[in-house]
Design an enzyme around this catalytic site. Structure first.
Site, PDB file in Angstrom:
ATOM      1  N   HIS A  35       0.775  -1.208   0.366  1.00 49.73           N
ATOM      2  CA  HIS A  35      -0.011  -0.007   0.013  1.00 49.73           C
ATOM      3  C   HIS A  35       0.942   1.102  -0.127  1.00 49.73           C
ATOM      4  CE1 HIS A  35      -3.616   1.805   1.398  1.00 49.73           C
ATOM      5  NE2 HIS A  35      -2.933   3.462   1.545  1.00 49.73           N
ATOM      6  N   GLU A  36       2.094   1.380   0.512  1.00 48.44           N
ATOM      7  CA  GLU A  36       2.768   2.452   1.124  1.00 48.44           C
ATOM      8  C   GLU A  36       3.199   2.394  -0.184  1.00 48.44           C
ATOM      9  OE1 GLU A  36       2.254   5.037   3.717  1.00 48.44           O
ATOM     10  OE2 GLU A  36       0.858   3.214   4.876  1.00 48.44           O
ATOM     11  N   HIS A  67       1.327   4.212  -2.257  1.00 47.52           N
ATOM     12  CA  HIS A  67       1.098   5.882  -3.079  1.00 47.52           C
ATOM     13  C   HIS A  67       2.987   6.881  -3.549  1.00 47.52           C
ATOM     14  CE1 HIS A  67      -1.752   7.021  -0.263  1.00 47.52           C
ATOM     15  NE2 HIS A  67      -1.941   5.932   0.752  1.00 47.52           N
ATOM     16  N   GLU A 121      -6.308   6.450  -1.453  1.00 51.18           N
ATOM     17  CA  GLU A 121      -5.965   5.704  -0.327  1.00 51.18           C
ATOM     18  C   GLU A 121      -7.146   4.489  -1.461  1.00 51.18           C
ATOM     19  OE1 GLU A 121      -4.797   5.425   2.195  1.00 51.18           O
ATOM     20  OE2 GLU A 121      -4.561   7.501   2.509  1.00 51.18           O
TER      21      GLU A 121
END
Length: 270
Positions: free
Chosen positions: A129-130, A133, A188
């Site tokens: 997920h990071e 980003h 997100e």
């Protein structure tokens, strides 16, 4: 010092007594040449992100090479130091906040207390997920905003071709502003999709993303709810995000019911 709110997947909680809270230290000495606020490039984002992360690395306890946290993280992510065109570097902060973040320069920082409650599959999903980003350039937007705050620039002065230099004190403010940044719901959700695809393409158990969100939801309930309310008001509901992962996994034939998800009573990093 405030708890960390970065990259908006996890928020701090005091579940570990072995570690201190995240620290941005005291400022003194180093100077940044700054970056143009009007024409803020990827190179600018990388440079300022590295300055921020270097500052945080100096002011927080970083797990050593033989530390169980480092050993576990390297075991999981050694083959992902080059991922989707990104050159990544990983470290563990031994702090009580439950979080992880990534920066535009490829720095990924995972907090020991997060590793204490997340399984390997869940950690893979969190860091995926990071990375999402970073790949989606959300962290570029975050460091730009943090730079403007640290340099005390308003909308008018940010359009100037002359950009203020940053002292180390301002670098500390920039790091703090970056850690306080939050991404919008669209960002997100896109990072969630990236995490799922990261898990799927690498043959990992995508249900780990589901159970990670379920644990996050548990952290927002009961007596801890008010502590987390600000963050959860500004980001997609964790249970809804978990259900979105479940639907994708079912569609792909990858769903395996994990049963009831609960927070572990003992640390998962030994």
């Amino acid at each position: 010092m405030k708890k960390i709110l970065v990259s908006a997947l996890f928020i701090g909680a005091s579940m570990a007594v072995h570690a201190q809270k995240i620290n941005l230290g005291k400022a003194a000495g180093v100077v940044s040449k700054g970056a143009s606020a009007l024409t803020f490039s990827n190179a600018d984002a990388v440079k300022l992100s590295k300055e921020s992360v270097d500052y945080m690395d100096k002011n927080n306890p970083v797990a050593g090479p033989k530390d169980p946290y480092t050993v576990r993280l390297n075991k999981l992510f050694a083959k992902h130091k080059s991922q989707d065109g990104l050159n990544l570097n990983y470290k563990v902060y031994k702090v009580s906040d439950i979080n992880a973040f990534a920066c535009a320069d490829g720095s990924v920082r995972v907090f020991s207390s997060l590793m204490d409650i997340m399984t390997d599959d869940e950690l893979l999903a969190v860091i995926g997920h990071e990375i999402g980003h970073v790949k989606n350039e959300d962290t570029k937007d975050a460091i730009k905003s943090a730079y403007l705050k640290a340099a005390a620039l308003d909308a008018a002065s940010s359009a100037s071709s002359t950009v203020a230099n940053l002292s180390e004190s301002q670098i500390g403010k920039m790091a703090n502003a970056f850690l306080d940044a939050s991404h919008n719901k669209k960002q997100e959700n896109q990072a969630d999709d990236y995490s799922y695809d990261f898990m799927k393409s690498n043959g990992y158990n995508v249900v780990g993303a589901y159970t990670a969100f379920k644990k996050l939801a548990l952290l927002s309930e009961g007596s801890t709810q008010s502590k987390f309310q600000k963050m959860f008001n500004s980001h997609p509901d964790s249970n809804k995000r978990a259900e979105a992962i479940k639907k994708r996994a079912e569609k792909d034939g990858l769903w395996k019911d994990p049963g009831t998800v609960s927070l572990p009573k003992t640390k998962l990093t030994k």
